[in-house]
Motif scaffolding. Structure first.
Motif, PDB file in Angstrom:
ATOM      1  N   SER A   1      -9.206 -26.709  15.745  1.00 20.94           N
ATOM      2  CA  SER A   1      -7.239 -27.144  15.787  1.00 20.94           C
ATOM      3  C   SER A   1      -7.313 -26.750  13.893  1.00 20.94           C
ATOM      4  N   GLU A   2      -8.241 -26.126  13.462  1.00 17.17           N
ATOM      5  CA  GLU A   2      -8.438 -25.712  11.935  1.00 17.17           C
ATOM      6  C   GLU A   2      -8.543 -23.724  11.859  1.00 17.17           C
ATOM      7  N   VAL A   3      -7.510 -23.894  11.067  1.00 17.18           N
ATOM      8  CA  VAL A   3      -7.442 -22.418  10.781  1.00 17.18           C
ATOM      9  C   VAL A   3      -8.684 -21.191  10.851  1.00 17.18           C
ATOM     10  N   ALA A   4      -9.070 -20.959  11.358  1.00 17.66           N
ATOM     11  CA  ALA A   4      -9.938 -19.842  11.100  1.00 17.66           C
ATOM     12  C   ALA A   4      -9.803 -18.222  10.133  1.00 17.66           C
ATOM     13  N   GLY A   5      -8.831 -18.267  10.132  1.00 16.60           N
ATOM     14  CA  GLY A   5      -7.953 -16.679   9.882  1.00 16.60           C
ATOM     15  C   GLY A   5      -6.847 -16.470   9.919  1.00 16.60           C
ATOM     16  N   LEU A   6      -5.594 -15.219  10.374  1.00 13.41           N
ATOM     17  CA  LEU A   6      -4.681 -14.881  10.170  1.00 13.41           C
ATOM     18  C   LEU A   6      -5.046 -13.337  10.582  1.00 13.41           C
ATOM     19  N   ILE A   7      -4.102 -12.944  11.687  1.00 15.25           N
ATOM     20  CA  ILE A   7      -3.832 -11.591  11.553  1.00 15.25           C
ATOM     21  C   ILE A   7      -2.504 -11.085  11.707  1.00 15.25           C
ATOM     22  N   GLY A   8      -2.577  -9.572  10.724  1.00 18.46           N
ATOM     23  CA  GLY A   8      -1.297  -9.382  10.231  1.00 18.46           C
ATOM     24  C   GLY A   8      -0.685  -7.958  10.300  1.00 18.46           C
ATOM     25  N   ILE A   9       0.508  -8.162  10.806  1.00 20.37           N
ATOM     26  CA  ILE A   9       1.133  -6.513  11.597  1.00 20.37           C
ATOM     27  C   ILE A   9       2.474  -5.988  11.156  1.00 20.37           C
ATOM     28  N   PHE A  10       1.935  -5.023  10.506  1.00 19.46           N
ATOM     29  CA  PHE A  10       3.316  -4.208   9.604  1.00 19.46           C
ATOM     30  C   PHE A  10       3.768  -2.948  10.934  1.00 19.46           C
ATOM     31  N   VAL A  11       4.499  -3.607  10.514  1.00 23.17           N
ATOM     32  CA  VAL A  11       6.030  -2.409  11.666  1.00 23.17           C
ATOM     33  C   VAL A  11       6.735  -1.822  11.064  1.00 23.17           C
ATOM     34  N   ASP A  12       6.461  -0.444  10.757  1.00 25.19           N
ATOM     35  CA  ASP A  12       7.341   0.295   9.973  1.00 25.19           C
ATOM     36  C   ASP A  12       8.860   1.035  10.793  1.00 25.19           C
TER      37      ASP A  12
ATOM     38  N   GLY B   1       1.044  -1.164   0.163  1.00 27.99           N
ATOM     39  CA  GLY B   1      -0.159  -0.324  -0.061  1.00 27.99           C
ATOM     40  C   GLY B   1       1.003   1.558  -0.014  1.00 27.99           C
ATOM     41  N   THR B   2       2.310   1.084   0.056  1.00 21.45           N
ATOM     42  CA  THR B   2       2.715   2.601  -0.005  1.00 21.45           C
ATOM     43  C   THR B   2       3.349   2.562  -0.850  1.00 21.45           C
ATOM     44  N   ARG B   3       3.222   1.564  -1.872  1.00 17.57           N
ATOM     45  CA  ARG B   3       4.169   1.431  -2.821  1.00 17.57           C
ATOM     46  C   ARG B   3       5.786   1.247  -3.060  1.00 17.57           C
ATOM     47  N   LYS B   4       6.355   0.839  -2.380  1.00 21.30           N
ATOM     48  CA  LYS B   4       7.566   0.633  -2.160  1.00 21.30           C
ATOM     49  C   LYS B   4       8.566   1.531  -1.208  1.00 21.30           C
ATOM     50  N   LYS B   5       7.573   2.591  -1.122  1.00 18.43           N
ATOM     51  CA  LYS B   5       8.161   4.017  -0.029  1.00 18.43           C
ATOM     52  C   LYS B   5       8.420   4.091   1.668  1.00 18.43           C
ATOM     53  N   LYS B   6       7.724   3.045   1.699  1.00 17.09           N
ATOM     54  CA  LYS B   6       8.165   2.188   3.346  1.00 17.09           C
ATOM     55  C   LYS B   6       8.410   0.936   2.822  1.00 17.09           C
ATOM     56  N   TRP B   7       9.825   0.615   4.351  1.00 21.11           N
ATOM     57  CA  TRP B   7      10.121  -0.660   4.825  1.00 21.11           C
ATOM     58  C   TRP B   7       9.511  -1.262   5.953  1.00 21.11           C
ATOM     59  N   GLY B   8       9.491  -2.266   6.078  1.00 20.07           N
ATOM     60  CA  GLY B   8       8.794  -2.742   7.570  1.00 20.07           C
ATOM     61  C   GLY B   8       9.161  -4.396   7.569  1.00 20.07           C
ATOM     62  N   ILE B   9       8.524  -4.528   8.983  1.00 17.10           N
ATOM     63  CA  ILE B   9       8.937  -5.691  10.238  1.00 17.10           C
ATOM     64  C   ILE B   9       7.066  -6.912   9.071  1.00 17.10           C
ATOM     65  N   ILE B  10       7.570  -7.652   8.666  1.00 18.47           N
ATOM     66  CA  ILE B  10       5.583  -8.133   8.123  1.00 18.47           C
ATOM     67  C   ILE B  10       6.242  -9.340   9.553  1.00 18.47           C
ATOM     68  N   ASN B  11       4.260  -9.171  10.226  1.00 19.56           N
ATOM     69  CA  ASN B  11       4.427 -10.620  10.726  1.00 19.56           C
ATOM     70  C   ASN B  11       2.843 -10.754  10.272  1.00 19.56           C
ATOM     71  N   LYS B  12       2.782 -12.135   9.874  1.00 19.45           N
ATOM     72  CA  LYS B  12       1.534 -12.644  10.077  1.00 19.45           C
ATOM     73  C   LYS B  12       1.160 -13.966  10.581  1.00 19.45           C
ATOM     74  N   ILE B  13       0.454 -13.895  11.741  1.00 16.79           N
ATOM     75  CA  ILE B  13       0.017 -15.006  12.410  1.00 16.79           C
ATOM     76  C   ILE B  13      -1.646 -15.814  12.263  1.00 16.79           C
ATOM     77  N   PRO B  14      -1.297 -17.414  11.935  1.00 14.12           N
ATOM     78  CA  PRO B  14      -2.807 -17.759  11.666  1.00 14.12           C
ATOM     79  C   PRO B  14      -3.125 -18.004  12.920  1.00 14.12           C
ATOM     80  N   ILE B  15      -5.254 -17.990  12.852  1.00 19.46           N
ATOM     81  CA  ILE B  15      -5.981 -17.921  13.936  1.00 19.46           C
ATOM     82  C   ILE B  15      -6.444 -19.031  14.117  1.00 19.46           C
ATOM     83  N   ILE B  16      -6.186 -20.177  15.477  1.00 18.69           N
ATOM     84  CA  ILE B  16      -6.693 -21.244  14.937  1.00 18.69           C
ATOM     85  C   ILE B  16      -8.398 -21.476  16.355  1.00 18.69           C
ATOM     86  N   ASP B  17      -9.384 -22.069  15.752  1.00 21.22           N
ATOM     87  CA  ASP B  17     -10.378 -22.335  15.615  1.00 21.22           C
ATOM     88  C   ASP B  17     -10.025 -23.324  17.030  1.00 21.22           C
TER      89      ASP B  17
END
Length: 606
Positions: free
Chosen positions: A219-230, A200-216
């Motif tokens: 024990s099945e994957v119900a989705g995920l949570i994503g975090i972008f640290v600038d 979404g920044t068109r390569k203007k910003k650099w970040g640490i990406i974390n994406k963790i699966p959400i388990i119901d």
């Protein structure tokens, strides 16, 4: 889960998607997509989910999967799973773990988990989002929307209007993020501390990406949570540090940093390692190779000094003595204390500088025995004030001045200049463009008052003017004498041109060369004066008398009279001009050249 072929075909044609364009998005063969629609082959569950994302519809629209609404109950369920996940993950981000702890403590007290989740997400100062297992957004915080420049922050509704990555990012960024999220959801494979450009920044910003699966609970994957640290600012600083390190590695200067507590190097530049013919690992680890290098006498002396300043670190300078062991190398080291924990040192090889200093001293000695005056005059930045910084010993012999008198100011030199040449000298010397670079003028000796001609050359180097002054009195006298002779010669030639018809001077030995013809010669031959200077014409005139016979005649006459030959005459070749007699006289010069001088007249030899 099976593909509903008829519904798939209907939606594909309605949205005007070709087999080729779908295949390109999925990075597969066109025929594979065609076979899905015909029922020849069946796509996997992952491919069905990807097709739904491409068409922007729910999975139940193109498959036999039951329609499932994203409700607040689902979010509550996902929240519980999310919290349980982060309790088990030891390597999760502290911020995410902190969120999990808060949710865990509030979950039993609050009925509306989505409100709690939304409030907590908006309290974070970095973009965060939650997706369901169909890779659809069910919640994002305000930082996420600000990051993608999404303006309708307050009106966004994920339940009535489902959104995917193509709603927030550019096509390329959406595709990359979508594929990465599918890998997390389908393979239950988290993305931890991945450094790359923030979507979404068109390569203007650099970040640490974390994406963790959400388990119901199943024990099945119900989705995920994503975090972008600038970390854009940190990356910029790292880039600056890399550039600085490259620069330090390319300079011919030892640069090192040592931890005084551990007595280990934390940095040495490439030149340091290259000079001692070691790699950096040997230096950092203080291997045997490095310890063996320390046995050189230069480094022993250096470390003896170094141990003293470690007790009280200050800026110090040391210079090693020249010796055969170090091949006469000379070094200068400066050591600084940093935060009372580190020592930073720069060690410069000044051998060449020392050699240049010797050359400079030798030049001064040579200048002092030179008979020419050498002077350096230093100007200020505006070139209005000047100061003589050096003059050699020749000043006293040529002018009668002491060196000390001259360095008091160049006005002393100006007082020596001959009165008639002063204006010429001032105009030339004050012209800082140095054009012309030299000038001949006269000075008066301070003691015997003799007039001396000098040739003054000046060179501008920065704000210093270098002067070289040579006594050219004898050359000047000779020049005046030569000029007088040339003047008399010109007068004589003018007389010959005016009074003697067809006067000429020709050199016939060692080669035929016309030296001079008078102005009235062209009238005799009806040709141009330039043509008369061509040797071919004169070779015709000398015929039938051969030049060798003339030379033989000259030698005989020299032996007979011990002087110049008698004047003789010969007829000019008829083909050139009839009734024309040449009266000539041949002489021998000191350099063994035979010169014929004479003139033409009309008539015939008697």
């Amino acid at each position: 889960m099976k593909l509903n072929r008829k519904q798939f075909e209907f939606i594909r044609k309605k949205l005007r998607w070709s087999f080729s364009s779908i295949a390109k998005e999925l990075n597969i063969n066109r025929k594979t997509v065609s076979n899905w629609e015909k029922g020849v082959t069946e796509p996997s569950d992952k491919r069905i989910l990807e097709l739904a994302n491409i068409f922007g519809v729910s999975v139940d629209k193109i498959s036999d999967a039951e329609k499932k609404k994203s409700t607040e109950v689902d979010i509550e369920k996902a929240t519980k799973s999310w919290m349980s996940l982060f309790k088990e993950k030891e390597d999760a981000k502290k911020d995410v773990h902190y969120i999990s702890q808060i949710l865990d403590s509030l979950h039993n007290k609050l009925n509306n988990a989505s409100v709690v989740m939304y409030g907590i997400l908006n309290s974070l100062n970095f973009p965060t989002y939650i997706k369901n297992k169909e890779n659809r957004y069910i919640m994002v915080n305000k930082e996420f929307l600000l990051n993608v420049s999404y303006h309708d922050i307050d009106e966004i509704n994920f339940f009535s209007k489902p959104k995917n990555d193509y709603n927030f990012f550019s096509k390329k960024e959406a595709k990359e993020n979508l594929i990465e999220d599918w890998d997390v959801i389908i393979n239950n494979k988290p993305v931890i501390d991945k450094e790359r450009n923030i979507p979404g920044t068109r390569k203007k910003k650099w970040g640490i990406i974390n994406k963790i699966p959400i388990i119901d609970n199943n024990s099945e994957v119900a989705g995920l949570i994503g975090i972008f640290v600038d970390i854009t600012d940190r990356k910029k600083e790292e880039h600056k540090r890399e550039i600085l390190e490259k620069i330090i590695n390319h300079i011919h200067l030892f640069v090192w940093m040592e931890n005084t507590e551990t007595e280990e190097f934390v940095f040495v530049n490439d030149f340091f390692a290259k000079f001692f013919k070691l790699n950096k690992f040997d230096i950092y680890s203080k291997s045997k190779k490095w310890l063996e290098t320390l046995n050189t006498s230069f480094l022993k002396r250096r470390y003896n000094f170094y141990e003293k300043i470690k007790k009280k670190p200050t800026q110090q300078i040391i210079i090693s003595e020249e010796n055969k062991e170090e091949n006469g190398r000379t070094f200068r080291e400066t050591i600084f204390s940093l935060e009372k924990k580190y020592l930073l040192g720069t060690c410069l090889d000044i051998t060449e500088k020392q050699e240049l200093e010797k050359i400079k001293n030798n030049l001064i000695e040579l200048n002092d025995i030179s008979e020419e005056i050498v002077a350096l005059v230093e100007f200020d930045e505006s070139f209005t004030k000047r100061k003589t910084v050096y003059v050699n010993n020749a000043i006293e012999k040529m002018t009668g001045l002491k060196k000390e008198q001259y360095t008091q100011g160049d006005f002393v030199w100006r007082s020596l200049i001959y009165e008639d040449d002063k204006d010429k000298f001032f105009d030339w010397y004050n012209n800082l463009t140095l054009s012309p670079k030299e000038l001949a003028y006269r000075i008066v000796h301070a003691k015997n008052k003799n007039i001396i001609w000098v040739n003054h050359k000046k060179y501008k180097i920065g704000n210093v003017v270098y002067s070289n002054i040579k006594d050219v009195t004898e050359y000047k006298k000779l020049e005046i004498k030569n000029n007088t002779q040339i003047k008399y010669c010109n007068m004589l030639l003018n007389h010959l041109d005016d009074n003697i018809r067809g006067f000429f001077i020709i050199e016939i030995n060692p080669n035929l060369k016309v030296i001079y013809v008078s102005d009235n010669c062209p009238e005799l031959f009806n040709i141009s004066k330039e043509y008369l200077y061509r040797y071919k014409f004169w070779s015709k005139i000398l015929k039938p008398i051969n030049p060798k016979e003339i030379i033989k005649d000259i030698k005989q006459n020299i032996q007979k009279y011990e002087s110049n030959t008698e004047r003789s005459e010969f007829s000019v070749n008829r083909k050139v001009r009839e009734n024309l007699i040449c009266n000539y006289k041949a002489t021998v010069q000191e350099n063994n050249k035979y010169i014929i001088t004479g003139f033409f007249k009309k008539g015939s030899i008697k």
